[in-house]
Scaffold this active site. Structure first.
Site, PDB file in Angstrom:
ATOM      1  CE  LYS A 199      -1.796   2.960   2.240  1.00 18.81           C
ATOM      2  NZ  LYS A 199      -1.562   4.401   1.941  1.00 18.81           N
ATOM      3  N   GLY A 252       6.854   4.706   8.588  1.00 19.00           N
ATOM      4  CA  GLY A 252       6.023   5.908   8.642  1.00 19.00           C
ATOM      5  C   GLY A 252       6.138   6.559  10.001  1.00 19.00           C
ATOM      6  CB  SER A 253       4.112   9.174  11.573  1.00 15.86           C
ATOM      7  OG  SER A 253       2.841   8.576  11.524  1.00 15.86           O
ATOM      8  N   GLY A 257       2.409   4.049  13.430  1.00 17.62           N
ATOM      9  CA  GLY A 257       3.065   2.801  13.820  1.00 17.62           C
ATOM     10  C   GLY A 257       2.430   2.193  15.064  1.00 17.62           C
ATOM     11  CD  GLU A 274      12.983   0.031  10.048  1.00 20.08           C
ATOM     12  OE1 GLU A 274      13.512   0.985  10.652  1.00 20.08           O
ATOM     13  OE2 GLU A 274      13.455  -1.106  10.033  1.00 20.08           O
ATOM     14  CD  GLU A 405      10.127  12.407  12.079  1.00 20.26           C
ATOM     15  OE1 GLU A 405       8.975  11.960  12.208  1.00 20.26           O
ATOM     16  OE2 GLU A 405      11.052  11.771  11.547  1.00 20.26           O
TER      17      GLU A 405
HETATM   18  P1  NDP Z   1       2.297   8.209   8.024  1.00 15.84           P
HETATM   19  O1  NDP Z   1       2.502   7.408   9.237  1.00 15.84           O
HETATM   20  O2  NDP Z   1       1.295   9.265   8.023  1.00 15.84           O
HETATM   21  O3  NDP Z   1       1.909   7.257   6.811  1.00 15.84           O
HETATM   22  C1  NDP Z   1       2.692   6.167   6.415  1.00 15.84           C
HETATM   23  C2  NDP Z   1       1.840   5.190   5.655  1.00 15.84           C
HETATM   24  O4  NDP Z   1       0.886   4.622   6.554  1.00 15.84           O
HETATM   25  C3  NDP Z   1       1.043   5.814   4.522  1.00 15.84           C
HETATM   26  O5  NDP Z   1       0.989   4.905   3.443  1.00 15.84           O
HETATM   27  C4  NDP Z   1      -0.319   5.996   5.160  1.00 15.84           C
HETATM   28  O6  NDP Z   1      -1.378   6.080   4.242  1.00 15.84           O
HETATM   29  C5  NDP Z   1      -0.407   4.730   5.989  1.00 15.84           C
HETATM   30  N1  NDP Z   1      -1.404   4.776   7.062  1.00 15.84           N
HETATM   31  C6  NDP Z   1      -1.925   5.859   7.699  1.00 15.84           C
HETATM   32  N2  NDP Z   1      -2.829   5.480   8.631  1.00 15.84           N
HETATM   33  C7  NDP Z   1      -2.887   4.120   8.581  1.00 15.84           C
HETATM   34  C8  NDP Z   1      -3.639   3.133   9.290  1.00 15.84           C
HETATM   35  N3  NDP Z   1      -4.533   3.455  10.245  1.00 15.84           N
HETATM   36  N4  NDP Z   1      -3.446   1.833   8.985  1.00 15.84           N
HETATM   37  C9  NDP Z   1      -2.562   1.479   8.040  1.00 15.84           C
HETATM   38  N5  NDP Z   1      -1.837   2.359   7.313  1.00 15.84           N
HETATM   39  C10 NDP Z   1      -1.978   3.666   7.590  1.00 15.84           C
HETATM   40  O7  NDP Z   1       3.750   8.725   7.625  1.00 15.84           O
HETATM   41  P2  NDP Z   1       4.162   9.653   6.390  1.00 15.84           P
HETATM   42  O8  NDP Z   1       3.754   9.041   5.096  1.00 15.84           O
HETATM   43  O9  NDP Z   1       3.682  11.006   6.729  1.00 15.84           O
HETATM   44  O10 NDP Z   1       5.761   9.520   6.405  1.00 15.84           O
HETATM   45  C11 NDP Z   1       6.566  10.325   7.153  1.00 15.84           C
HETATM   46  C12 NDP Z   1       6.959   9.597   8.434  1.00 15.84           C
HETATM   47  O11 NDP Z   1       7.631   8.367   8.132  1.00 15.84           O
HETATM   48  C13 NDP Z   1       7.942  10.393   9.246  1.00 15.84           C
HETATM   49  O12 NDP Z   1       7.540  10.419  10.580  1.00 15.84           O
HETATM   50  C14 NDP Z   1       9.260   9.636   9.118  1.00 15.84           C
HETATM   51  O13 NDP Z   1      10.143   9.774  10.151  1.00 15.84           O
HETATM   52  C15 NDP Z   1       8.815   8.243   8.926  1.00 15.84           C
HETATM   53  N6  NDP Z   1       9.818   7.504   8.166  1.00 15.84           N
HETATM   54  C16 NDP Z   1      10.586   6.580   8.823  1.00 15.84           C
HETATM   55  C17 NDP Z   1      11.575   5.904   8.156  1.00 15.84           C
HETATM   56  C18 NDP Z   1      12.402   4.853   8.836  1.00 15.84           C
HETATM   57  O14 NDP Z   1      13.051   4.057   8.165  1.00 15.84           O
HETATM   58  N7  NDP Z   1      12.425   4.748  10.143  1.00 15.84           N
HETATM   59  C19 NDP Z   1      11.855   6.153   6.737  1.00 15.84           C
HETATM   60  C20 NDP Z   1      10.981   7.132   6.159  1.00 15.84           C
HETATM   61  C21 NDP Z   1       9.995   7.777   6.866  1.00 15.84           C
HETATM   62  P3  NDP Z   1      -1.783   7.484   3.540  1.00 15.84           P
HETATM   63  O15 NDP Z   1      -1.536   7.209   2.120  1.00 15.84           O
HETATM   64  O16 NDP Z   1      -3.215   7.718   3.838  1.00 15.84           O
HETATM   65  O17 NDP Z   1      -0.913   8.557   4.103  1.00 15.84           O
END
Ligand code: NDP
Length: 502
Positions: A199, A252-253, A257, A274, A405
């Site tokens: 996704k 993601g965030s 997570g 992550e 962050e």
């Molecule tokens: P988000 O957590 O908002 O979203 C990440 C993904 O999760 C998106 O595809 C999002 O969908 C999806 N998502 C959102 N809600 C849900 C849910 N309830 N159930 C399942 N999936 C869901 O993060 P961002 O996309 O805003 O990315 C930025 C964040 O990612 C930053 O905090 C950053 O630090 C972190 N990050 C960490 C990395 C690592 O390796 N540790 C690497 C890169 C980024 P949607 O399409 O709707 O947004």
């Protein structure tokens, strides 16, 4: 200052062809529309204009993709493929990506906003290296034989362990370096014989869709890699809830997570998270300040600060504080901000208007709490979502700009006196993803490294994820690791087999 939008005349024919086609989900070898109507626009952050529309996937679309991925897991074509053949297939996929690196770099420039050369050489470069590194693993997924003695009197056994694919993997991808992170989930999937449903982020789905097309062209059997677009709280959640998904690999965030971890508990999935970071950069007074200022600048302003491992908290030993802050600010001022497709651009726009507003609100909060802007701090006029690379000083350790962050081109600077104070300040957030030390004194470096609570420590270097090195966080930066042998462990189950032989 005023900055222009992307010039589409520089697009190569392959990028144009991809953008002109109707975007769909990939389930098996079928490019399909959503089960319900509904789409969302993909925006070029250099202008705010719409690049294309993406179908909004539903729980039904996710179910169809998971069913196909599950059936493929048990299809002899994939299940029984000899390890060396899987390795060969992965190298063929890597060759094809190499041949399309410029196109993929342009898609990332249009979608994420990063300079296309960074997309092509840095991000796609990492994608290829990851695939080639992981291609070495199928032939090395061995178990062990154990001498378990006579656990039952006068009964002998032959005992061994074997490695098996964990099953269907659900991969949820963020928007900041989508192609690279998608490959961090795809490559171990292929190496271990799993199947995957991806996704992508609703904000930046394009390059992942193109990657999936290339996978089919490379001969990866249909159903091994599936992509369902959509929103996190709909498609993403359905993937996490699905009982046939054995593992969730999420980047993601922190907030999302935590939610995913809770949801995945209902079906007791194997979960890798992550998450975010607020990575400290420690500059000792014996550092080579010229090299350090260039490296630190790259480490926070690269990809406009939208990098989980961005070094965003600067701690500088007091004797060199003023000089180091001035040098880093000078580097920040020298970076050319512009659209991703422009060949001179070093810093692109932020990914969306909402995100730019969020970054600016952090800078404002910092200024309200007494911070001083050494350079930057403002929105740049123009059609896109640009802001100036920003250095803030006179900040307090407990303030929002230091603790949370920002995920933008903003670095804060605080002085320290000795190594213990530096380690204390570096560890004083809820995150523990990456960290940086700049020093020419190897003894002081070795004293500091064990004190830092973070998954990665880079000494005299900007961050670069190497496929052989495990990548992930301590504390609230996550659970488990991407990349390296650790990733292979997360994508396999260990089966113990005990055979009575008398
Ligand atoms: P988000 O957590 O908002 O979203 C990440 C993904 O999760 C998106 O595809 C999002 O969908 C999806 N998502 C959102 N809600 C849900 C849910 N309830 N159930 C399942 N999936 C869901 O993060 P961002 O996309 O805003 O990315 C930025 C964040 O990612 C930053 O905090 C950053 O630090 C972190 N990050 C960490 C990395 C690592 O390796 N540790 C690497 C890169 C980024 P949607 O399409 O709707 O947004």
């Amino acid at each position: 200052m005023n900055v222009m939008a992307n010039d589409f005349n520089s697009l190569i024919p392959d990028t144009r062809r991809f953008l002109e086609q109707e975007m769909k989900h990939l389930i098996g070898d079928n490019w399909v529309k959503s089960s319900k109507s509904g789409s969302f626009p993909v925006i070029d952050p250099s202008s705010g204009s719409i690049l294309t529309e993406i179908p909004k996937g539903t729980s039904q679309d996710i179910d169809e993709a998971v069913q196909v991925a599950n059936a493929t897991l048990n299809d002899p074509l994939w299940r029984d493929m000899p390890p060396a053949s899987r390795e060969k297939l992965m190298h063929r996929f890597a060759d094809l990506i190499e041949g399309h690196a410029e196109e993929l770099g342009q898609l990332e420039a249009l979608d994420v906003g990063m300079p296309s050369v960074v997309g092509q050489f840095v991000e796609v470069g990492n994608v290829i290296e990851t695939l080639r590194y992981m291609a070495g693993w199928p032939t090395k997924l061995n178990g062990k034989t154990m001498d378990i003695g006579e656990p039952i009197p006068e009964k002998r056994f032959f005992a061994y362990t074997k490695r098996e694919p964990v099953g269907v993997v659900g991969a949820i991808i963020p928007w900041n370096v989508p192609l690279m992170i998608a490959m961090w989930k795809i490559a171990p999937t292929l190496a271990t014989g799993c199947t995957i449903v991806i996704k992508p982020s609703e904000v930046t789905p394009l390059a992942t869709l193109r990657l999936a097309e290339l996978a089919l062209d490379a001969g990866i059997p249909p159903g091994v890699i599936n992509v369902v677009n959509g929103l996190g709280n709909e498609a993403g959640q359905a993937l996490v809830e699905h009982p046939l998904v054995s593992k969730i690999s999420f980047t993601g965030s922190v907030a999302t997570g935590k939610l995913i971890n809770k949801t995945a508990t209902d079906t007791l999935k194997n979960v890798t998270l992550e998450l975010g970071g607020k990575s400290p950069v420690i500059v000792l007074d014996d550092a080579d300040l010229e090299k350090a200022s260039k490296g630190i600048s790259m480490g926070i302003f690269g990809n406009t600060g939208q990098v989980c491992v961005a070094g965003s908290r600067l701690y500088i030993q007091r004797r060199v504080f003023d000089e180091a802050v001035e040098r880093i600010s000078k580097e920040a001022r020298s970076l050319k901000v512009g659209p991703g497709l422009h060949p001179e651009t070093k810093i692109g726009p932020l990914v969306s208007k909402d995100h730019r507003d969020k970054v600016i609100s952090y800078i404002d909060a910092g200024l309200k709490s007494g911070a001083e802007t050494i350079t930057g701090g403002s929105v740049i006029d123009g059609p896109g979502y640009y802001i100036e690379p920003t250095v803030l000083s006179n900040v307090s350790q407990s303030s929002k700009v230091v603790q949370e962050e920002i995920f933008g081109p903003v670095i804060t600077a605080i002085p320290f006196d000795d190594l213990d104070e530096a380690a204390h300040l570096a560890n004083d957030t809820s995150y523990g993803l990456s960290s940086y030390i700049w020093s020419q004194n190897i003894q002081r470096v070795h004293q500091l490294v064990p004190k830092i609570r973070a998954g990665q420590v880079y000494v005299n270097s900007t961050p670069f994820p190497h496929p052989a090195m495990p990548m992930g966080g301590y504390k609230q930066s996550g659970i488990g690791r991407d990349l390296g042998e650790e990733a292979i462990n997360h994508y396999t189950e260990h089966k113990s087999v005990v055979i009575g032989i008398n």
